[in-house]
Design a protein around this motif. Structure first.
Motif, PDB file in Angstrom:
ATOM      1  N   LEU A 216      25.690  63.697 -56.152  1.00 51.62           N
ATOM      2  CA  LEU A 216      25.261  64.957 -56.756  1.00 51.62           C
ATOM      3  C   LEU A 216      25.952  66.088 -56.014  1.00 51.62           C
ATOM      4  O   LEU A 216      25.900  66.156 -54.779  1.00 51.62           O
ATOM      5  CB  LEU A 216      23.745  65.128 -56.649  1.00 51.62           C
ATOM      6  N   THR A 217      26.594  66.938 -56.764  1.00 51.65           N
ATOM      7  CA  THR A 217      27.239  68.109 -56.176  1.00 51.65           C
ATOM      8  C   THR A 217      26.249  69.260 -56.193  1.00 51.65           C
ATOM      9  O   THR A 217      25.698  69.598 -57.248  1.00 51.65           O
ATOM     10  CB  THR A 217      28.498  68.482 -56.982  1.00 51.65           C
ATOM     11  N   VAL A 218      26.010  69.831 -55.034  1.00 49.77           N
ATOM     12  CA  VAL A 218      25.103  70.975 -54.924  1.00 49.77           C
ATOM     13  C   VAL A 218      25.792  72.071 -54.127  1.00 49.77           C
ATOM     14  O   VAL A 218      26.632  71.803 -53.266  1.00 49.77           O
ATOM     15  CB  VAL A 218      23.761  70.582 -54.261  1.00 49.77           C
ATOM     16  N   GLU A 219      25.425  73.303 -54.432  1.00 49.78           N
ATOM     17  CA  GLU A 219      26.058  74.442 -53.765  1.00 49.78           C
ATOM     18  C   GLU A 219      25.645  74.552 -52.299  1.00 49.78           C
ATOM     19  O   GLU A 219      26.458  74.881 -51.441  1.00 49.78           O
ATOM     20  CB  GLU A 219      25.701  75.736 -54.515  1.00 49.78           C
ATOM     21  N   HIS A 220      24.376  74.272 -51.996  1.00 51.06           N
ATOM     22  CA  HIS A 220      23.861  74.382 -50.625  1.00 51.06           C
ATOM     23  C   HIS A 220      23.210  73.060 -50.213  1.00 51.06           C
ATOM     24  O   HIS A 220      21.986  72.901 -50.291  1.00 51.06           O
ATOM     25  CB  HIS A 220      22.850  75.525 -50.528  1.00 51.06           C
ATOM     26  N   PRO A 221      24.005  72.091 -49.753  1.00 54.22           N
ATOM     27  CA  PRO A 221      23.458  70.774 -49.410  1.00 54.22           C
ATOM     28  C   PRO A 221      22.326  70.814 -48.387  1.00 54.22           C
ATOM     29  O   PRO A 221      21.420  69.985 -48.444  1.00 54.22           O
ATOM     30  CB  PRO A 221      24.663  70.017 -48.857  1.00 54.22           C
ATOM     31  N   GLY A 222      22.338  71.771 -47.492  1.00 54.89           N
ATOM     32  CA  GLY A 222      21.301  71.863 -46.468  1.00 54.89           C
ATOM     33  C   GLY A 222      19.922  72.156 -47.031  1.00 54.89           C
ATOM     34  O   GLY A 222      18.916  71.969 -46.338  1.00 54.89           O
ATOM     35  N   GLN A 223      19.830  72.600 -48.270  1.00 58.10           N
ATOM     36  CA  GLN A 223      18.536  72.902 -48.890  1.00 58.10           C
ATOM     37  C   GLN A 223      17.899  71.676 -49.552  1.00 58.10           C
ATOM     38  O   GLN A 223      16.748  71.727 -49.973  1.00 58.10           O
ATOM     39  CB  GLN A 223      18.698  74.000 -49.946  1.00 58.10           C
ATOM     40  N   VAL A 224      18.632  70.570 -49.644  1.00 57.92           N
ATOM     41  CA  VAL A 224      18.114  69.388 -50.345  1.00 57.92           C
ATOM     42  C   VAL A 224      16.984  68.762 -49.530  1.00 57.92           C
ATOM     43  O   VAL A 224      17.142  68.443 -48.354  1.00 57.92           O
ATOM     44  CB  VAL A 224      19.233  68.357 -50.601  1.00 57.92           C
ATOM     45  N   ALA A 225      15.829  68.585 -50.189  1.00 59.90           N
ATOM     46  CA  ALA A 225      14.672  67.966 -49.554  1.00 59.90           C
ATOM     47  C   ALA A 225      14.415  66.557 -50.091  1.00 59.90           C
ATOM     48  O   ALA A 225      13.760  65.756 -49.428  1.00 59.90           O
ATOM     49  CB  ALA A 225      13.432  68.832 -49.770  1.00 59.90           C
ATOM     50  N   ALA A 226      14.908  66.267 -51.306  1.00 60.57           N
ATOM     51  CA  ALA A 226      14.678  64.952 -51.912  1.00 60.57           C
ATOM     52  C   ALA A 226      15.591  64.785 -53.119  1.00 60.57           C
ATOM     53  O   ALA A 226      16.173  65.746 -53.621  1.00 60.57           O
ATOM     54  CB  ALA A 226      13.222  64.819 -52.356  1.00 60.57           C
ATOM     55  N   VAL A 227      15.691  63.548 -53.572  1.00 67.59           N
ATOM     56  CA  VAL A 227      16.331  63.241 -54.851  1.00 67.59           C
ATOM     57  C   VAL A 227      15.242  62.624 -55.716  1.00 67.59           C
ATOM     58  O   VAL A 227      14.602  61.654 -55.313  1.00 67.59           O
ATOM     59  CB  VAL A 227      17.526  62.277 -54.706  1.00 67.59           C
ATOM     60  N   LEU A 228      14.999  63.230 -56.880  1.00 66.95           N
ATOM     61  CA  LEU A 228      13.950  62.781 -57.782  1.00 66.95           C
ATOM     62  C   LEU A 228      14.542  62.297 -59.098  1.00 66.95           C
ATOM     63  O   LEU A 228      15.618  62.751 -59.513  1.00 66.95           O
ATOM     64  CB  LEU A 228      12.971  63.934 -58.072  1.00 66.95           C
ATOM     65  N   LEU A 229      13.814  61.416 -59.758  1.00 64.04           N
ATOM     66  CA  LEU A 229      14.195  60.924 -61.079  1.00 64.04           C
ATOM     67  C   LEU A 229      13.208  61.463 -62.104  1.00 64.04           C
ATOM     68  O   LEU A 229      12.016  61.587 -61.834  1.00 64.04           O
ATOM     69  CB  LEU A 229      14.169  59.393 -61.103  1.00 64.04           C
ATOM     70  N   ILE A 230      13.712  61.768 -63.286  1.00 62.38           N
ATOM     71  CA  ILE A 230      12.870  62.204 -64.394  1.00 62.38           C
ATOM     72  C   ILE A 230      12.719  61.001 -65.322  1.00 62.38           C
ATOM     73  O   ILE A 230      13.717  60.393 -65.709  1.00 62.38           O
ATOM     74  CB  ILE A 230      13.496  63.410 -65.113  1.00 62.38           C
ATOM     75  N   PRO A 231      11.495  60.626 -65.691  1.00 61.82           N
ATOM     76  CA  PRO A 231      11.270  59.350 -66.374  1.00 61.82           C
ATOM     77  C   PRO A 231      11.756  59.248 -67.818  1.00 61.82           C
ATOM     78  O   PRO A 231      11.825  58.154 -68.355  1.00 61.82           O
ATOM     79  CB  PRO A 231       9.747  59.188 -66.316  1.00 61.82           C
TER      80      PRO A 231
END
Length: 175
Positions: A128-143
């Motif tokens: 996953l490409t994100v602009e601010h990787p340091g802000q990532v707290a989790a990776v979630l799935l949508i059902p």
């Protein structure tokens, strides 16, 4: 005034038009509600019914993508589908989220892109490409299953319509 045959034929004309698909009277689109995102989810069809398949984020971390190391850290995650068909299984959105569960970056992962394991599970990994990787707290799935989205009435009046998956999750969505 008109013979009985003509009156009977005239009464059947609207029914035949509707059955032949020449009428748009029956075409209607609806959109499914987005399910509750989580690390482990039960995959739901467009009617909100569980499909018997579960999906889970097994692990995630920040590291440079091997093909784009100069772009710095990105989110690498491993996922697992249980109960899925490796050829036509479901697909769900995976999102990196911050502490408030706001999506920082999302993509769809498909069971059919995963590898079969001896225990019957399908596992895979993605980025996953994100602009601010340091802000990532989790990776979630949508059902919500995103593997099949039928045509809309606008796209195909004859065969379109029905319930469609919710719009794909995107950056800024509250999960």
């Amino acid at each position: 005034m008109f013979p009985a045959r003509i009156r009977a034929g005239a009464a059947l004309a609207p029914v035949l038009l509707a059955l032949s698909g020449c009428s748009s009277w029956g075409c209607a689109d609806t959109t499914a509600e987005r399910g509750e995102a989580g690390v482990s989810v039960r995959v739901e069809n467009t009617y909100g019914q569980r499909s018997g398949v579960s999906a889970e984020v097994v692990d995630w971390g920040l590291r440079p993508h091997p093909q784009l190391p100069s772009e710095g850290d990105q989110v690498h995650f491993t996922y697992r589908f249980d109960g899925a068909d490796e050829y036509s299984g479901p697909a769900v959105d995976a999102c990196a989220v911050d502490e408030k569960r706001v999506a920082l970056g999302c993509r769809t992962v498909h069971a059919s892109a995963a590898r079969a394991r001896p225990d019957g599970a399908l596992t895979g990994d993605d980025w996953l490409t994100v602009e601010h990787p340091g802000q990532v707290a989790a990776v979630l799935l949508i059902p919500n299953d995103r593997s099949y989205d039928r045509p809309t009435c606008d796209q195909d009046v004859k065969d379109g319509g029905g319930t469609h998956p919710p719009a794909p999750a995107g950056t800024g969505d509250q999960l």
